[in-house]
Design an enzyme around this catalytic site. Structure first.
Site, PDB file in Angstrom:
ATOM      1  N   ASP A 186       0.734  -0.841   0.362  1.00  0.00           N
ATOM      2  CA  ASP A 186       0.459   0.293   0.253  1.00  0.00           C
ATOM      3  C   ASP A 186       1.043   0.832  -0.302  1.00  0.00           C
ATOM      4  O   ASP A 186       2.144   0.776   0.374  1.00  0.00           O
ATOM      5  CB  ASP A 186      -1.066  -0.028   0.944  1.00  0.00           C
ATOM      6  CG  ASP A 186      -2.378   0.808   0.581  1.00  0.00           C
ATOM      7  OD1 ASP A 186      -2.315   2.067   0.411  1.00  0.00           O
ATOM      8  OD2 ASP A 186      -3.158  -0.289   1.052  1.00  0.00           O
ATOM      9  N   HIS A 257      -3.225   3.547  -4.821  1.00  0.00           N
ATOM     10  CA  HIS A 257      -2.742   2.443  -3.210  1.00  0.00           C
ATOM     11  C   HIS A 257      -1.509   1.642  -3.110  1.00  0.00           C
ATOM     12  O   HIS A 257      -0.935   0.614  -3.458  1.00  0.00           O
ATOM     13  CB  HIS A 257      -2.903   1.494  -2.654  1.00  0.00           C
ATOM     14  CG  HIS A 257      -4.772   2.257  -1.538  1.00  0.00           C
ATOM     15  ND1 HIS A 257      -4.286   2.426  -0.432  1.00  0.00           N
ATOM     16  CD2 HIS A 257      -5.840   2.481  -1.793  1.00  0.00           C
ATOM     17  CE1 HIS A 257      -5.593   2.951  -0.363  1.00  0.00           C
ATOM     18  NE2 HIS A 257      -6.498   2.895  -0.865  1.00  0.00           N
ATOM     19  N   GLU A 321      -9.823   3.203  -4.965  1.00  0.00           N
ATOM     20  CA  GLU A 321      -9.837   4.777  -4.114  1.00  0.00           C
ATOM     21  C   GLU A 321      -8.515   5.279  -5.148  1.00  0.00           C
ATOM     22  O   GLU A 321      -7.696   5.959  -4.543  1.00  0.00           O
ATOM     23  CB  GLU A 321      -9.293   4.500  -2.378  1.00  0.00           C
ATOM     24  CG  GLU A 321     -10.369   4.208  -1.827  1.00  0.00           C
ATOM     25  CD  GLU A 321     -10.652   4.305  -0.383  1.00  0.00           C
ATOM     26  OE1 GLU A 321     -10.986   4.843   1.187  1.00  0.00           O
ATOM     27  OE2 GLU A 321      -8.815   3.337   0.471  1.00  0.00           O
TER      28      GLU A 321
HETATM   29  C1  ACM Z   1     -10.908   0.128   1.250  1.00  0.00           C
HETATM   30  O1  ACM Z   1     -11.105   0.412   2.539  1.00  0.00           O
HETATM   31  N1  ACM Z   1     -10.163   0.677   0.962  1.00  0.00           N
HETATM   32  C2  ACM Z   1     -10.939  -0.947   0.939  1.00  0.00           C
END
Ligand code: ACM
Ligand code: ZN
Length: 521
Positions: A186, A257, A321
């Site tokens: 991440d 991410h 995201e």
């Molecule tokens: C998430 O909680 N961004 C999958």
């Protein structure tokens, strides 16, 4: 013998359980018999988990050399009635115990049930001398409601040792949870050794600082890492999980991410960097460049190593995201839009996902992604992990895609467990008490019977921005993961929160003996 026969304390609750007269008593001359060489390791597992409290290791033997002793027999059968390889039957008679299943996983679950039919002291890591090892005579027929019974652990925001991962898998196995979703990278750190890209771990596995405890908008200024799993450790984790009927599903986040990867290889971003591994949580604008062919080659080579390490047919490729700001300003990304005739940047995310899904499909794998992958056009055969509520999952099911439900309303185990916030360890936000997890029905949405069959399971997520120790991971996991295990395993009509709570009291004694930290209810 304190076990009351009308109070089974098995979690998750079996589908059908009938008590008979009498007990089986486990003694040092009891043998564990397996009928198929493929299940020898399950017999050995049983002998090993029983050994510390017993003070001896039961003899493990195959069918041919079966001694004239009371036996716990593990039978791999192909008969009718065991249609699922995870189903099992367990018959305890005063003269012996027989567990039968059509697959090794079913036998493994029968073994877990047997552990929970024994007095809770059977979980002790030390010799227990004053407990008679009696098992009530019962017949159990059992099978899971859902195929995907998962927990996700984020090891990017905080890293946990291989030893803890193995313990985490042991506790999952006790609850018949079968899918360990390993969130390996991440913005805040890349945790998987990749031989072709060493900077992912020399650069991407460390960060300069982390959020300050109790004041998350400040920084602690303490360098963190490098922390990562070597490929050797990953192989050990995957094999340990396999022995416990658990599939490890790796997640490689894309196209967002990914700042830790971009700190190591800024050439795969839109701007060229330089970047630092992120030290705080929150939305990150810098993502992989979808216009650069090099990005795809990089990701494919990473996935080559991932596929070599993880036999799971399903590979998680993130997809959540991903802001499009950089893509809007990037000439390469804009050229890609024109060349591919894509209407906008959401469609560009769909392009990335479909291309990576196709690559994985060529290698016999199948993708799962967070529900944002619906927005830009789903890859064929992709499964969807529904986290922004359940509507994404329901939409995917209507389109004929498999779905794992993991909504923030019921499955985010990084949320507080109690509204006595001041007495709880710092959590990310929100409130998901035990009862809310227990009362979740993943199939409750308005779906036809055929659509409902696409809901293949449920998963609890442990995002670890504020879980600085493995003890805290355990505390946030349990007992909520025990409740989730029952959501995932036990038919909806057989479940009751009050009944669960009465079993949980005994179950927490097991967790104590296993040295699992949990929130007392
Ligand atoms: C998430 O909680 N961004 C999958
Ligand atoms: Zn770009």
């Amino acid at each position: 013998m304190t076990m009351t026969h009308n109070q089974p304390t098995i979690i998750p609750k079996p589908v059908a359980l009938q008590y008979h007269e009498g007990v089986f008593t486990l003694l040092s001359q009891t043998v564990i018999v397996y009928t198929d060489p493929r299940t020898e390791e399950i017999a050995t597992y049983l002998a090993e988990v029983l050994a510390p409290p017993l003070g001896y290791r039961l003899l493990v033997t195959d069918h041919e050399s079966r001694a004239k002793c009371p036996a716990i027999t593990l039978c791999l059968v192909s008969e009718e009635g065991h249609t699922s390889p995870e189903a099992y039957s367990l018959k305890v008679m005063p003269g012996g115990i027989r567990i039968a299943a059509a697959g090794p996983a079913g036998l493994f679950y029968g073994v877990q049930t047997l552990r929970q039919l024994l007095p809770p002291e059977i979980m002790s890591p030390f010799l227990v001398t004053r407990t008679p090892w009696q098992v009530p005579a019962v017949t159990i027929h059992d099978a899971p409601r859902f195929a995907w019974r998962g927990l996700m652990l984020d090891v990017s925001r905080h890293f946990y040792s291989k030893e803890f991962i193995l313990k985490f898998l042991d506790v999952m196995a006790l609850h018949k949870l079968n899918t360990f979703h390993f969130h390996l990278c991440d913005n805040q750190g890349w945790r998987l050794e990749i031989a072709q890209f060493p900077r992912l771990t020399t650069v991407g596995a460390r960060r300069a600082s982390s959020p300050l405890i109790g004041d998350r908008h400040s920084q602690d200024g303490i360098p963190y890492g490098p922390y990562f799993y070597t490929q050797e450790e990953i192989r050990e984790i995957v094999d340990y999980a396999r022995c416990r009927a658990i599939t490890v599903v790796p997640e490689i986040e894309m196209p967002g991410h990914c700042l830790a990867a971009l700190a190591a290889y800024p050439e795969y971003s839109c701007t060229g960097g330089p970047f630092q591994v992120r030290t705080c949580s929150g939305y990150e604008q810098n993502v992989y460049c979808a216009g650069n062919e090099g990005t795809f080659t990089f990701l494919q080579r990473v996935l080559d190593e991932v596929m070599a390490l993880f036999p799971s047919r399903v590979i998680h490729i993130g997809g959540d995201e991903c802001p499009t700001k950089r893509w809007q300003a990037c000439p390469a990304c804009q050229q890609r839009l024109r060349e591919e005739g894509l209407p906008d940047e959401h469609a560009l995310q769909g392009y990335v996902m479909r291309r990576m899904a196709r690559y994985l499909a060529q290698h016999g794998r199948r993708v799962i992604g967070w529900d944002e992958i619906l927005d830009g056009g789903l890859p064929d055969d992709a499964a969807v992990m529904s986290w922004r509520g359940t509507s994404g999952g329901e939409a995917a099911a209507r389109l004929g895609h498999d779905v794992v439900m993991s909504p923030t309303t019921h499955c985010y185990f990084d949320f507080y467990q109690s509204d006595a916030y001041a007495s709880e360890p710092e959590a990310i936000c929100g409130l998901i008490p035990l009862q809310q997890v227990y009362n979740y029905d993943p199939s409750a949405g308005e779906l036809s019977e055929a659509e409902r069959r696409h809901i293949i399971g449920v998963q609890g997520n442990l995002w670890t921005e504020y879980m600085r120790s493995y003890r805290q991971v355990e505390y946030m996991s349990y007992p909520r993961a025990a409740a989730l295990a029952e959501v995932a395993w036990t038919p909806q009509e057989c479940r009751s929160y009050d009944n669960f709570l009465s079993r949980l009291a005994v179950h927490c004694h097991r967790l104590d003996l296993l040295d699992v930290h949990y929130r007392c209810v």
